[in-house]
Design a protein around this motif. Structure first.
Motif, PDB file in Angstrom:
ATOM      1  N   ARG A 161       0.878  -1.077   0.080  1.00 33.36           N
ATOM      2  CA  ARG A 161       0.133   0.015   0.140  1.00 33.36           C
ATOM      3  C   ARG A 161       0.941   1.124   0.146  1.00 33.36           C
ATOM      4  O   ARG A 161       1.593   1.451   0.962  1.00 33.36           O
ATOM      5  N   GLU A 162       0.683   1.942  -1.074  1.00 35.20           N
ATOM      6  CA  GLU A 162       1.626   3.164  -1.162  1.00 35.20           C
ATOM      7  C   GLU A 162       1.500   4.134  -0.135  1.00 35.20           C
ATOM      8  O   GLU A 162       2.422   4.662   0.255  1.00 35.20           O
ATOM      9  N   ARG A 163       0.411   4.241   0.684  1.00 33.49           N
ATOM     10  CA  ARG A 163       0.353   5.076   1.734  1.00 33.49           C
ATOM     11  C   ARG A 163       1.273   4.909   2.882  1.00 33.49           C
ATOM     12  O   ARG A 163       1.737   5.678   3.770  1.00 33.49           O
ATOM     13  N   LEU A 164       1.140   3.551   3.258  1.00 30.61           N
ATOM     14  CA  LEU A 164       2.093   3.077   4.306  1.00 30.61           C
ATOM     15  C   LEU A 164       3.629   2.715   3.783  1.00 30.61           C
ATOM     16  O   LEU A 164       4.554   2.918   4.922  1.00 30.61           O
ATOM     17  N   ARG A 165       3.920   3.106   2.629  1.00 32.98           N
ATOM     18  CA  ARG A 165       5.407   3.174   2.169  1.00 32.98           C
ATOM     19  C   ARG A 165       5.928   4.615   2.344  1.00 32.98           C
ATOM     20  O   ARG A 165       7.083   4.676   2.195  1.00 32.98           O
ATOM     21  N   ASP A 166       4.868   5.542   2.069  1.00 35.55           N
ATOM     22  CA  ASP A 166       5.478   7.035   1.861  1.00 35.55           C
ATOM     23  C   ASP A 166       5.587   7.586   3.282  1.00 35.55           C
ATOM     24  O   ASP A 166       4.645   7.924   4.072  1.00 35.55           O
ATOM     25  N   PRO A 167       6.659   8.229   3.602  1.00 30.83           N
ATOM     26  CA  PRO A 167       7.126   8.960   4.922  1.00 30.83           C
ATOM     27  C   PRO A 167       6.465  10.402   4.945  1.00 30.83           C
ATOM     28  O   PRO A 167       6.026  10.588   5.980  1.00 30.83           O
ATOM     29  N   LYS A 168       5.881  10.919   3.601  1.00 28.94           N
ATOM     30  CA  LYS A 168       5.137  12.213   3.631  1.00 28.94           C
ATOM     31  C   LYS A 168       3.839  11.807   4.050  1.00 28.94           C
ATOM     32  O   LYS A 168       3.126  12.838   4.623  1.00 28.94           O
ATOM     33  N   LEU A 169       3.396  10.643   3.833  1.00 26.74           N
ATOM     34  CA  LEU A 169       1.911  10.209   4.313  1.00 26.74           C
ATOM     35  C   LEU A 169       1.778   9.645   5.885  1.00 26.74           C
ATOM     36  O   LEU A 169       1.085   9.278   6.249  1.00 26.74           O
ATOM     37  N   ALA A 170       3.184   9.912   6.458  1.00 25.62           N
ATOM     38  CA  ALA A 170       3.327   9.215   7.831  1.00 25.62           C
ATOM     39  C   ALA A 170       2.877   7.857   7.705  1.00 25.62           C
ATOM     40  O   ALA A 170       2.347   7.183   8.674  1.00 25.62           O
ATOM     41  N   GLY A 171       3.574   7.174   6.892  1.00 23.42           N
ATOM     42  CA  GLY A 171       3.493   5.667   6.474  1.00 23.42           C
ATOM     43  C   GLY A 171       4.345   5.031   7.867  1.00 23.42           C
ATOM     44  O   GLY A 171       4.792   5.471   8.686  1.00 23.42           O
ATOM     45  N   LYS A 207      13.591  -1.629  19.239  1.00 24.28           N
ATOM     46  CA  LYS A 207      14.528  -1.975  17.982  1.00 24.28           C
ATOM     47  C   LYS A 207      13.264  -1.846  16.738  1.00 24.28           C
ATOM     48  O   LYS A 207      12.200  -2.414  16.800  1.00 24.28           O
ATOM     49  N   SER A 208      13.762  -1.219  15.640  1.00 26.71           N
ATOM     50  CA  SER A 208      13.043  -1.151  14.502  1.00 26.71           C
ATOM     51  C   SER A 208      13.665  -1.364  13.337  1.00 26.71           C
ATOM     52  O   SER A 208      14.948  -1.125  13.193  1.00 26.71           O
ATOM     53  N   VAL A 209      13.413  -2.083  12.293  1.00 23.21           N
ATOM     54  CA  VAL A 209      13.699  -2.550  11.117  1.00 23.21           C
ATOM     55  C   VAL A 209      13.039  -1.516  10.096  1.00 23.21           C
ATOM     56  O   VAL A 209      11.983  -1.538  10.019  1.00 23.21           O
ATOM     57  N   ALA A 210      13.959  -0.604   9.362  1.00 19.33           N
ATOM     58  CA  ALA A 210      13.342   0.333   8.495  1.00 19.33           C
ATOM     59  C   ALA A 210      12.920  -0.292   6.892  1.00 19.33           C
ATOM     60  O   ALA A 210      13.698  -1.156   6.348  1.00 19.33           O
ATOM     61  N   PHE A 211      11.785   0.287   6.427  1.00 19.33           N
ATOM     62  CA  PHE A 211      11.770  -0.293   5.064  1.00 19.33           C
ATOM     63  C   PHE A 211      12.371   0.818   4.191  1.00 19.33           C
ATOM     64  O   PHE A 211      12.901   1.724   4.682  1.00 19.33           O
ATOM     65  N   PRO A 212      12.683   0.364   2.845  1.00 22.58           N
ATOM     66  CA  PRO A 212      13.710   1.041   2.151  1.00 22.58           C
ATOM     67  C   PRO A 212      13.337   2.640   1.903  1.00 22.58           C
ATOM     68  O   PRO A 212      14.116   3.325   1.627  1.00 22.58           O
ATOM     69  N   THR A 213      12.089   2.950   1.888  1.00 24.22           N
ATOM     70  CA  THR A 213      11.318   4.307   1.660  1.00 24.22           C
ATOM     71  C   THR A 213      11.878   5.167   2.934  1.00 24.22           C
ATOM     72  O   THR A 213      11.863   6.365   3.107  1.00 24.22           O
ATOM     73  N   GLY A 214      12.432   4.394   4.189  1.00 21.72           N
ATOM     74  CA  GLY A 214      12.624   5.197   5.337  1.00 21.72           C
ATOM     75  C   GLY A 214      11.741   4.977   6.439  1.00 21.72           C
ATOM     76  O   GLY A 214      12.009   5.333   7.721  1.00 21.72           O
ATOM     77  N   VAL A 215      10.456   4.427   6.289  1.00 20.05           N
ATOM     78  CA  VAL A 215       9.427   4.132   7.213  1.00 20.05           C
ATOM     79  C   VAL A 215       9.878   2.858   7.944  1.00 20.05           C
ATOM     80  O   VAL A 215      10.561   1.894   7.541  1.00 20.05           O
ATOM     81  N   ASP A 216       9.194   2.888   9.100  1.00 19.89           N
ATOM     82  CA  ASP A 216       9.400   1.422   9.891  1.00 19.89           C
ATOM     83  C   ASP A 216       8.700   0.433   9.433  1.00 19.89           C
ATOM     84  O   ASP A 216       7.567   0.524   9.087  1.00 19.89           O
ATOM     85  N   ALA A 217       9.231  -0.730   9.146  1.00 16.03           N
ATOM     86  CA  ALA A 217       8.802  -1.733   8.699  1.00 16.03           C
ATOM     87  C   ALA A 217       8.354  -2.837   9.503  1.00 16.03           C
ATOM     88  O   ALA A 217       7.445  -3.512   9.873  1.00 16.03           O
ATOM     89  N   THR A 218       9.322  -3.090  10.552  1.00 19.43           N
ATOM     90  CA  THR A 218       9.046  -3.918  11.811  1.00 19.43           C
ATOM     91  C   THR A 218       9.352  -3.333  12.842  1.00 19.43           C
ATOM     92  O   THR A 218      10.823  -3.042  12.984  1.00 19.43           O
ATOM     93  N   ASP A 219       8.773  -3.662  14.010  1.00 16.83           N
ATOM     94  CA  ASP A 219       9.208  -2.910  15.220  1.00 16.83           C
ATOM     95  C   ASP A 219       9.054  -3.851  16.433  1.00 16.83           C
ATOM     96  O   ASP A 219       8.170  -4.631  16.537  1.00 16.83           O
TER      97      ASP A 219
END
Length: 336
Positions: A161-171, A207-219
């Motif tokens: 989902r694009e919204r969850l990948r996008d830092p600008k949308l607080a993903g 601890k958090s692992v980031a998604f390539p776009t910079g948002v958190d993927a797993t926390d």
């Protein structure tokens, strides 16, 4: 109560299901108005879901004198701006979680609602569920003894989902999924009759692992409370679906299937034997309970709901900020 929805996305559809059920079953709620930035989209939504009014701008909805409560159903990044727009027109608001991008925005929105004298509530639907009171009663009856530990994991593969990948949308995972894990622990461990008076988080390991776009993927979030209880929490938007929580006591434990809507409650004794299984009843899809709570509060002249007061919204937003700040997530910074 004439109900309006600002935004026509996925979550708006879920809320509409609840509102229509309340309307059809005589609860005094009406699916009245829907607004989108596209008039065509709003009109299509209105026709498909039986709304009386369709607006091609959010301001038109805010200006409608007949709307009693507006539900903000846009992305997190837009909640503050859209809430402030509606508050300026003295509209009562139910704002989808996460309430805003950060605590600074939340504080500003709450302060403005207080100044204008409008009703305002965060739509953290879990806190309004009858299941929460069921679990609380079981604990207070001593069914599982003294509560010592809470575990919770809400993970779901949503990174497409694009919204969850996008830092600008607080993903990211935390604001969409992880807030449920945090809420599950908070509901029971900060309850003064369960966790102890003034029980609060004293230490956080995360601890958090980031998604390539910079948002958190797993926390991963481990909390230690002032009265000694522990909470072990996880969330992920890339891991396989896992949505459950457990409250461990000295005499047994309570397992909850689905942190968000609590569709089943299982009670186990100290030997791990299942002693009771409860499937809470519902009117529609569990979103209805927050709507009914808002309706009751507005009718009683209150400006906030006891189930989700402003102070709790701010408290949780500050926790979310602290976590994301430790992971270097940019959206913690004020966007005002």
């Amino acid at each position: 109560m004439k109900f309006g929805i600002l935004g026509c996305g996925h979550i708006a559809g879920k809320m509409t299901c609840a509102v229509k059920a309340l309307q059809e079953q005589g609860y005094g709620v009406e699916a009245y108005a829907i607004a989108s930035r596209s008039l065509e989209k709003a009109q299509n939504f209105a026709v498909e879901n039986g709304f009386e009014k369709a607006y091609g701008s959010y301001e038109e909805l805010a200006q409608d004198p007949d709307v009693d409560l507006i539900y903000i159903a846009t992305p997190h990044s837009e909640h503050a701006a859209h809430s402030l727009l509606c508050i300026e027109h003295s509209k009562n608001l139910l704002v989808e979680k996460a309430f805003t991008v950060n605590a600074d925005e939340a504080s500003h929105v709450i302060a403005r609602a207080k100044e204008k004298g409008t009703f305002l509530c965060e739509a953290m639907w879990t806190r309004f569920l009858p299941a929460v009171q069921m679990i609380r009663e079981k604990i207070l009856q001593g069914t599982i003894g003294k509560v010592e530990t809470v575990e919770a994991d809400f993970s779901m593969p949503l990174s497409h989902r694009e919204r969850l990948r996008d830092p600008k949308l607080a993903g990211g995972a935390l604001l969409d999924l992880g807030v449920y894990s945090l809420t599950f622990a908070d509901i029971f461990l900060t309850d003064p009759q369960i966790g102890g008076k003034d029980n609060r988080v004293e230490n956080t390991e995360t601890k958090s692992v980031a998604f390539p776009t910079g948002v958190d993927a797993t926390d991963w979030i481990n909390l230690t409370y002032s009265h000694g209880q522990k909470a072990y929490l996880k969330t992920s938007m890339v891991a396989p679906t896992h949505n459950e929580g457990t409250i461990y006591g000295t005499k047994g434990f309570i397992h909850v299937q689905n942190l968000n809507d609590m569709v089943e409650i299982q009670i186990f004794d100290h030997s791990g034997t299942l002693t009771e299984s409860i499937v809470p009843s519902k009117i529609a899809n569990f979103y209805e309970y927050e709507v009914l709570a808002c309706k009751k509060a507005i009718e009683e002249g209150r400006k906030e709901c006891a189930e989700m007061p402003w102070a709790k919204t701010l408290e949780i937003m500050k926790v979310l900020d602290s976590l994301r700040n430790s992971w270097y997530i940019e959206s913690v910074r004020s966007t005002r």
